[in-house]
Design a protein around this motif. Structure first.
Motif, PDB file in Angstrom:
ATOM      1  N   LYS A 139       0.849  -1.185   0.000  1.00 46.90           N
ATOM      2  CA  LYS A 139       0.000   0.000   0.000  1.00 46.90           C
ATOM      3  C   LYS A 139       0.890   1.241   0.000  1.00 46.90           C
ATOM      4  O   LYS A 139       1.940   1.283   0.645  1.00 46.90           O
ATOM      5  CB  LYS A 139      -0.920  -0.003   1.226  1.00 46.90           C
ATOM      6  CG  LYS A 139      -2.028   1.028   1.149  1.00 46.90           C
ATOM      7  CD  LYS A 139      -3.046   0.836   2.259  1.00 46.90           C
ATOM      8  CE  LYS A 139      -4.182   1.839   2.128  1.00 46.90           C
ATOM      9  NZ  LYS A 139      -5.222   1.647   3.161  1.00 46.90           N
ATOM     10  N   PHE A 140       0.464   2.277  -0.720  1.00 51.23           N
ATOM     11  CA  PHE A 140       1.313   3.438  -0.971  1.00 51.23           C
ATOM     12  C   PHE A 140       1.788   4.100   0.326  1.00 51.23           C
ATOM     13  O   PHE A 140       2.967   4.435   0.467  1.00 51.23           O
ATOM     14  CB  PHE A 140       0.554   4.438  -1.838  1.00 51.23           C
ATOM     15  CG  PHE A 140       1.446   5.347  -2.633  1.00 51.23           C
ATOM     16  CD1 PHE A 140       2.501   4.846  -3.371  1.00 51.23           C
ATOM     17  CD2 PHE A 140       1.227   6.720  -2.648  1.00 51.23           C
ATOM     18  CE1 PHE A 140       3.331   5.672  -4.105  1.00 51.23           C
ATOM     19  CE2 PHE A 140       2.044   7.552  -3.379  1.00 51.23           C
ATOM     20  CZ  PHE A 140       3.097   7.038  -4.107  1.00 51.23           C
ATOM     21  N   ILE A 141       0.893   4.269   1.291  1.00 46.35           N
ATOM     22  CA  ILE A 141       1.268   4.919   2.542  1.00 46.35           C
ATOM     23  C   ILE A 141       2.224   4.053   3.342  1.00 46.35           C
ATOM     24  O   ILE A 141       3.128   4.558   4.031  1.00 46.35           O
ATOM     25  CB  ILE A 141       0.014   5.265   3.383  1.00 46.35           C
ATOM     26  CG1 ILE A 141       0.393   6.112   4.589  1.00 46.35           C
ATOM     27  CG2 ILE A 141      -0.719   4.008   3.812  1.00 46.35           C
ATOM     28  CD1 ILE A 141       0.962   7.455   4.252  1.00 46.35           C
ATOM     29  N   ALA A 142       2.083   2.721   3.238  1.00 45.84           N
ATOM     30  CA  ALA A 142       3.003   1.814   3.931  1.00 45.84           C
ATOM     31  C   ALA A 142       4.399   1.916   3.310  1.00 45.84           C
ATOM     32  O   ALA A 142       5.412   1.916   4.024  1.00 45.84           O
ATOM     33  CB  ALA A 142       2.485   0.380   3.860  1.00 45.84           C
ATOM     34  N   LEU A 143       4.460   1.997   1.985  1.00 44.73           N
ATOM     35  CA  LEU A 143       5.745   2.136   1.305  1.00 44.73           C
ATOM     36  C   LEU A 143       6.418   3.450   1.675  1.00 44.73           C
ATOM     37  O   LEU A 143       7.648   3.527   1.804  1.00 44.73           O
ATOM     38  CB  LEU A 143       5.543   2.049  -0.209  1.00 44.73           C
ATOM     39  CG  LEU A 143       5.104   0.673  -0.738  1.00 44.73           C
ATOM     40  CD1 LEU A 143       4.678   0.777  -2.194  1.00 44.73           C
ATOM     41  CD2 LEU A 143       6.227  -0.353  -0.586  1.00 44.73           C
ATOM     42  N   PHE A 144       5.623   4.497   1.847  1.00 48.02           N
ATOM     43  CA  PHE A 144       6.191   5.789   2.251  1.00 48.02           C
ATOM     44  C   PHE A 144       6.836   5.679   3.624  1.00 48.02           C
ATOM     45  O   PHE A 144       7.952   6.165   3.846  1.00 48.02           O
ATOM     46  CB  PHE A 144       5.094   6.853   2.261  1.00 48.02           C
ATOM     47  CG  PHE A 144       5.559   8.201   2.741  1.00 48.02           C
ATOM     48  CD1 PHE A 144       6.216   9.071   1.888  1.00 48.02           C
ATOM     49  CD2 PHE A 144       5.353   8.595   4.058  1.00 48.02           C
ATOM     50  CE1 PHE A 144       6.657  10.309   2.336  1.00 48.02           C
ATOM     51  CE2 PHE A 144       5.788   9.831   4.515  1.00 48.02           C
ATOM     52  CZ  PHE A 144       6.445  10.698   3.650  1.00 48.02           C
ATOM     53  N   ASN A 145       6.153   5.023   4.560  1.00 49.28           N
ATOM     54  CA  ASN A 145       6.709   4.863   5.905  1.00 49.28           C
ATOM     55  C   ASN A 145       7.968   4.010   5.894  1.00 49.28           C
ATOM     56  O   ASN A 145       8.930   4.287   6.616  1.00 49.28           O
ATOM     57  CB  ASN A 145       5.662   4.234   6.828  1.00 49.28           C
ATOM     58  CG  ASN A 145       4.649   5.251   7.327  1.00 49.28           C
ATOM     59  OD1 ASN A 145       5.028   6.276   7.873  1.00 49.28           O
ATOM     60  ND2 ASN A 145       3.385   4.975   7.121  1.00 49.28           N
ATOM     61  N   ILE A 146       7.985   2.979   5.069  1.00 50.41           N
ATOM     62  CA  ILE A 146       9.181   2.142   4.947  1.00 50.41           C
ATOM     63  C   ILE A 146      10.330   2.954   4.363  1.00 50.41           C
ATOM     64  O   ILE A 146      11.476   2.861   4.795  1.00 50.41           O
ATOM     65  CB  ILE A 146       8.882   0.904   4.084  1.00 50.41           C
ATOM     66  CG1 ILE A 146       7.883  -0.010   4.804  1.00 50.41           C
ATOM     67  CG2 ILE A 146      10.161   0.140   3.766  1.00 50.41           C
ATOM     68  CD1 ILE A 146       7.389  -1.160   3.964  1.00 50.41           C
ATOM     69  N   GLY A 147      10.025   3.781   3.361  1.00 47.15           N
ATOM     70  CA  GLY A 147      11.050   4.610   2.744  1.00 47.15           C
ATOM     71  C   GLY A 147      11.674   5.598   3.710  1.00 47.15           C
ATOM     72  O   GLY A 147      12.861   5.935   3.597  1.00 47.15           O
TER      73      GLY A 147
END
Length: 306
Positions: free
Chosen positions: A180-188
């Protein structure tokens, strides 16, 4: 998600004037009186009025100092946080060609470019999407000349290269819920400042690997894995950097590391002479070997006759 920049688009946005491009800001003023500091500023400076933005002068190590509050510094930096540097190898093309190229990039927000010197161009953007898309490209070709994209910092020095660059990271076998896009942002965020993901990651079309591009300082320690989940439940995820650029913290330049810095470790004259002598001996040996292997015309004739 913002659409990618189309460098072939002919769409026109607010035109940047030539004065704005070269930094002649006084030509843009509608009222020359704006150049004069108002009396209100002077009254605040001597204490007649109370203004939170006018501060008394101070001293630092016995010399005059101008102090700003932490909030003032954050506000000043916030106004230029989407600024980049374009660096040409030798010199910039005609500024009108550069301006037309930037007009064709179909920016979302306002923008402005100014020359710093013959090879450096200041690129001021107002929208984070424009900043991320330009910085992620790492280089642009304008008027058939390659322009390297660098991050601007408040202590920018034209003789040095900032160590912050875009880097792609791979996360193998990332579980489906975390695509999910927001999850990828947090991982980044654990790797740097997130810039973008690639199309297969966004579309969940390649679940074996997720790819995230982040803005990262290459002088920081390498991140080999990160914890994903809650305090009690989660997993360690391996991170693979696709680029590992060499950066010298002595020269403040890309291309080599500290141990191989010629400015910090110049080769001694004795070593240079020994290497030159060894090269000369090797070349003579090769020449003799080559001459021995090439038969003369007489030798070839005698061999054929026998």
């Amino acid at each position: 998600m913002a659409t990618p920049i189309d460098v072939n688009s002919d769409a026109q946005w607010t035109r940047a004037t030539y004065a704005g491009v070269v930094g002649r800001a006084y030509d843009l003023l509608q009222n020359p009186e704006k150049l004069i500091f108002p009396q209100e500023f002077h009254d605040n400076a001597v204490g007649k009025n109370n203004c939170p933005y006018i501060h008394p002068l101070g001293f630092k190590d016995g010399e005059t100092a101008v102090y700003f509050s932490n909030q003032d510094l954050l506000t000043l930096k916030d106004e230029v946080k989407f600024t980049l540097i374009g660096k040409f190898q030798f010199w910039h093309p005609k500024i009108e060609l550069v301006r037309k190229f930037f007009e064709s990039l179909n920016f979302i927000g306002a923008w402005r470019i100014r020359l710093l010197d013959w090879i450096h161009l200041l690129i001021q953007l107002s929208v984070e999407e424009d900043y991320a898309r330009i910085f992620a490209k790492q280089s642009l070709v304008t008027a058939e000349v390659t322009m390297k994209i660098q991050k601007w910092t408040s202590d920018f020095d034209p003789s040095k290269e900032p160590p912050v660059v875009p880097i792609w990271y791979k996360l193998p076998d990332l579980p489906l819920p975390f695509f999910k896009f927001i999850a990828l942002f947090n991982i980044g965020r654990a790797l740097g400042t997130p810039l973008k993901v690639d199309t297969p990651t966004f579309n969940k079309a390649r679940l074996a690997i997720a790819r995230i591009q982040v803005e990262r300082d290459v002088t920081l320690p390498e991140v080999k894995r990160i914890w994903i989940g809650s305090e009690n439940e989660g997993f360690w995820k391996e991170t693979l950097a696709e680029q590992k650029p060499y950066y010298c913290q002595h020269c403040k330049m890309f291309g080599h590391i500290l141990d191989r810095c010629y400015r910090l470790h110049p080769p001694s004259r004795k070593t240079s002479n020994a290497q030159a002598k060894e090269t000369h001996v090797d070349s003579e040996q090769v020449t003799r070997t080559a001459n021995a292997e090439v038969p003369t015309r007489e030798g070839a004739c005698l061999k054929n006759c026998h």
